[in-house]
Design a protein around this motif. Structure first.
Motif, PDB file in Angstrom:
ATOM      1  N   ASP A 243       0.824  -1.217   0.000  1.00  0.00           N
ATOM      2  CA  ASP A 243       0.000   0.000   0.000  1.00  0.00           C
ATOM      3  C   ASP A 243       0.855   1.263   0.000  1.00  0.00           C
ATOM      4  O   ASP A 243       0.402   2.330  -0.411  1.00  0.00           O
ATOM      5  N   ILE A 244       2.091   1.126   0.506  1.00  0.00           N
ATOM      6  CA  ILE A 244       2.942   2.289   0.753  1.00  0.00           C
ATOM      7  C   ILE A 244       3.821   2.642  -0.442  1.00  0.00           C
ATOM      8  O   ILE A 244       4.024   3.821  -0.748  1.00  0.00           O
ATOM      9  N   ARG A 245       4.339   1.653  -1.150  1.00  0.00           N
ATOM     10  CA  ARG A 245       5.429   1.884  -2.112  1.00  0.00           C
ATOM     11  C   ARG A 245       5.119   2.911  -3.199  1.00  0.00           C
ATOM     12  O   ARG A 245       5.825   3.914  -3.326  1.00  0.00           O
ATOM     13  N   GLU A 246       4.131   2.661  -4.007  1.00  0.00           N
ATOM     14  CA  GLU A 246       3.879   3.556  -5.135  1.00  0.00           C
ATOM     15  C   GLU A 246       3.531   4.975  -4.683  1.00  0.00           C
ATOM     16  O   GLU A 246       4.072   5.945  -5.229  1.00  0.00           O
ATOM     17  N   PRO A 247       2.648   5.141  -3.685  1.00  0.00           N
ATOM     18  CA  PRO A 247       2.408   6.515  -3.188  1.00  0.00           C
ATOM     19  C   PRO A 247       3.669   7.162  -2.623  1.00  0.00           C
ATOM     20  O   PRO A 247       3.854   8.378  -2.743  1.00  0.00           O
ATOM     21  N   LEU A 248       4.548   6.353  -2.001  1.00  0.00           N
ATOM     22  CA  LEU A 248       5.810   6.890  -1.479  1.00  0.00           C
ATOM     23  C   LEU A 248       6.665   7.432  -2.621  1.00  0.00           C
ATOM     24  O   LEU A 248       7.258   8.514  -2.501  1.00  0.00           O
ATOM     25  N   PHE A 249       6.730   6.704  -3.719  1.00  0.00           N
ATOM     26  CA  PHE A 249       7.540   7.161  -4.850  1.00  0.00           C
ATOM     27  C   PHE A 249       7.014   8.495  -5.394  1.00  0.00           C
ATOM     28  O   PHE A 249       7.798   9.382  -5.738  1.00  0.00           O
TER      29      PHE A 249
ATOM     30  N   ILE B 200      13.157  10.361   9.360  1.00  0.00           N
ATOM     31  CA  ILE B 200      11.952   9.573   9.650  1.00  0.00           C
ATOM     32  C   ILE B 200      10.788  10.146   8.843  1.00  0.00           C
ATOM     33  O   ILE B 200      10.505  11.347   8.918  1.00  0.00           O
ATOM     34  N   ILE B 201      10.153   9.289   8.068  1.00  0.00           N
ATOM     35  CA  ILE B 201       8.937   9.651   7.341  1.00  0.00           C
ATOM     36  C   ILE B 201       7.809   8.794   7.900  1.00  0.00           C
ATOM     37  O   ILE B 201       7.920   7.562   7.919  1.00  0.00           O
ATOM     38  N   THR B 202       6.760   9.419   8.384  1.00  0.00           N
ATOM     39  CA  THR B 202       5.619   8.654   8.887  1.00  0.00           C
ATOM     40  C   THR B 202       4.542   8.586   7.803  1.00  0.00           C
ATOM     41  O   THR B 202       4.433   9.472   6.967  1.00  0.00           O
ATOM     42  N   VAL B 203       3.765   7.509   7.850  1.00  0.00           N
ATOM     43  CA  VAL B 203       2.685   7.337   6.881  1.00  0.00           C
ATOM     44  C   VAL B 203       1.458   6.805   7.594  1.00  0.00           C
ATOM     45  O   VAL B 203       1.554   5.896   8.421  1.00  0.00           O
ATOM     46  N   GLU B 204       0.320   7.421   7.334  1.00  0.00           N
ATOM     47  CA  GLU B 204      -0.939   6.950   7.899  1.00  0.00           C
ATOM     48  C   GLU B 204      -2.048   7.116   6.867  1.00  0.00           C
ATOM     49  O   GLU B 204      -1.890   7.826   5.860  1.00  0.00           O
ATOM     50  N   LEU B 205      -3.137   6.429   7.113  1.00  0.00           N
ATOM     51  CA  LEU B 205      -4.251   6.460   6.179  1.00  0.00           C
ATOM     52  C   LEU B 205      -5.113   7.684   6.442  1.00  0.00           C
ATOM     53  O   LEU B 205      -5.600   7.883   7.549  1.00  0.00           O
ATOM     54  N   GLU B 206      -5.278   8.517   5.423  1.00  0.00           N
ATOM     55  CA  GLU B 206      -6.126   9.699   5.507  1.00  0.00           C
ATOM     56  C   GLU B 206      -7.089   9.686   4.326  1.00  0.00           C
ATOM     57  O   GLU B 206      -6.649   9.711   3.169  1.00  0.00           O
ATOM     58  N   GLU B 207      -8.383   9.627   4.641  1.00  0.00           N
ATOM     59  CA  GLU B 207      -9.418   9.593   3.599  1.00  0.00           C
ATOM     60  C   GLU B 207      -9.154   8.483   2.589  1.00  0.00           C
ATOM     61  O   GLU B 207      -9.299   8.657   1.372  1.00  0.00           O
ATOM     62  N   GLY B 208      -8.708   7.346   3.121  1.00  0.00           N
ATOM     63  CA  GLY B 208      -8.508   6.164   2.291  1.00  0.00           C
ATOM     64  C   GLY B 208      -7.211   6.133   1.508  1.00  0.00           C
ATOM     65  O   GLY B 208      -6.988   5.203   0.727  1.00  0.00           O
ATOM     66  N   LYS B 209      -6.311   7.127   1.717  1.00  0.00           N
ATOM     67  CA  LYS B 209      -5.053   7.170   0.977  1.00  0.00           C
ATOM     68  C   LYS B 209      -3.877   7.344   1.942  1.00  0.00           C
ATOM     69  O   LYS B 209      -4.010   8.013   2.968  1.00  0.00           O
ATOM     70  N   PRO B 210      -2.707   6.775   1.604  1.00  0.00           N
ATOM     71  CA  PRO B 210      -1.523   6.985   2.448  1.00  0.00           C
ATOM     72  C   PRO B 210      -1.109   8.454   2.440  1.00  0.00           C
ATOM     73  O   PRO B 210      -1.047   9.083   1.384  1.00  0.00           O
ATOM     74  N   ASP B 211      -0.851   8.984   3.617  1.00  0.00           N
ATOM     75  CA  ASP B 211      -0.438  10.376   3.766  1.00  0.00           C
ATOM     76  C   ASP B 211       0.934  10.380   4.443  1.00  0.00           C
ATOM     77  O   ASP B 211       1.111   9.798   5.510  1.00  0.00           O
ATOM     78  N   PHE B 212       1.908  11.051   3.815  1.00  0.00           N
ATOM     79  CA  PHE B 212       3.294  11.020   4.289  1.00  0.00           C
ATOM     80  C   PHE B 212       3.669  12.348   4.949  1.00  0.00           C
ATOM     81  O   PHE B 212       3.243  13.419   4.513  1.00  0.00           O
TER      82      PHE B 212
END
Length: 220
Positions: free
Chosen positions: A42-48, A132-144
């Motif tokens: 879930d994280i990889r592509e949005p992270l890129f 450190i980069i944090t990621v959490e789900l916001e409105e159904g999408k990963p937010d960094f």
């Protein structure tokens, strides 16, 4: 006597109902946590996308071998290599100590990308110069969010960093710096010569240039 038995039965029924309700709440909480969990996939592509927006010109390399570990992500910048280790909500810190040691040898900067589960205590598990980069789900999408910006790694091993290059890439750097071709010599010998003859600030740029141009349809 009948009244006492009836009261006891009522109390037992109420207790059972409370216990059932409690279990339902726990189950609902577990289901909510599961829905909000972010996995590596879930994280990889949005992270890129996030990294490209933040840094501009980059190239992403995935699952690169480094010592006894693999770097989840290597971000090539114009004059630096940045390693990123992803710790999703499903991951543990079991192998992180060894991974940190390997990242520290190969990359100029390092980040850990941490899911919500790790957000409150991830700082305890990486050196102070790691970002450190944090990621959490916001409105159904990963937010960094960049919780801490990476500082330059004081312990990078230039021989190991340069070992990430293929032999033809090293040969091109030799040519750019007007060095002999050393065709009969080992890769290690060539790396030693480059480090002896070429200033690090020039090698930084040239290493990145080679990785920006790397063609994965050709194997060496």
């Amino acid at each position: 006597m009948d009244v006492m038995l009836h009261s006891r039965k009522e109390a037992e029924e109420k207790s059972a109902a409370v216990l059932t309700d409690s279990r339902k709440v726990e189950q609902m909480d577990d289901e909510k946590r599961m829905r909000n969990m972010l996995y590596d996939r879930d994280i990889r592509e949005p992270l890129f996308d996030f990294l490209e927006e933040k840094y501009g010109k980059i190239r992403i390399l995935e699952e690169k071998k480094m010592g006894k570990s693999r770097a989840d992500v290597v971000m090539v910048l114009p004059e630096a290599l940045c390693g990123l280790e992803i710790k999703s909500d499903a991951d543990t810190y079991a192998r992180l100590g060894r991974q940190v040691r390997d990242y520290n040898q190969y990359f100029d900067y390092n980040y850990i990308v941490a899911g919500t589960k790790h957000g409150n205590h991830v700082e305890e598990h990486v050196p102070q110069w790691w970002g450190i980069i944090t990621v959490e789900l916001e409105e159904g999408k990963p937010d960094f969010y960049v919780l801490r910006k990476a500082r330059e790694n004081p312990g990078v091993n230039w021989k190991k960093k340069m070992s990430l290059l293929w032999r033809p890439e090293l040969a091109h750097i030799q040519e750019q710096n007007q060095l002999p071709k050393y065709r009969q010599k080992s890769k290690e010998f060539v790396i030693d010569r480059l480090l002896q003859r070429v200033p690090e600030e020039i090698l930084r740029r040239q290493i990145s240039e080679e990785l920006f141009e790397r063609d994965y349809t050709v194997f060496y």
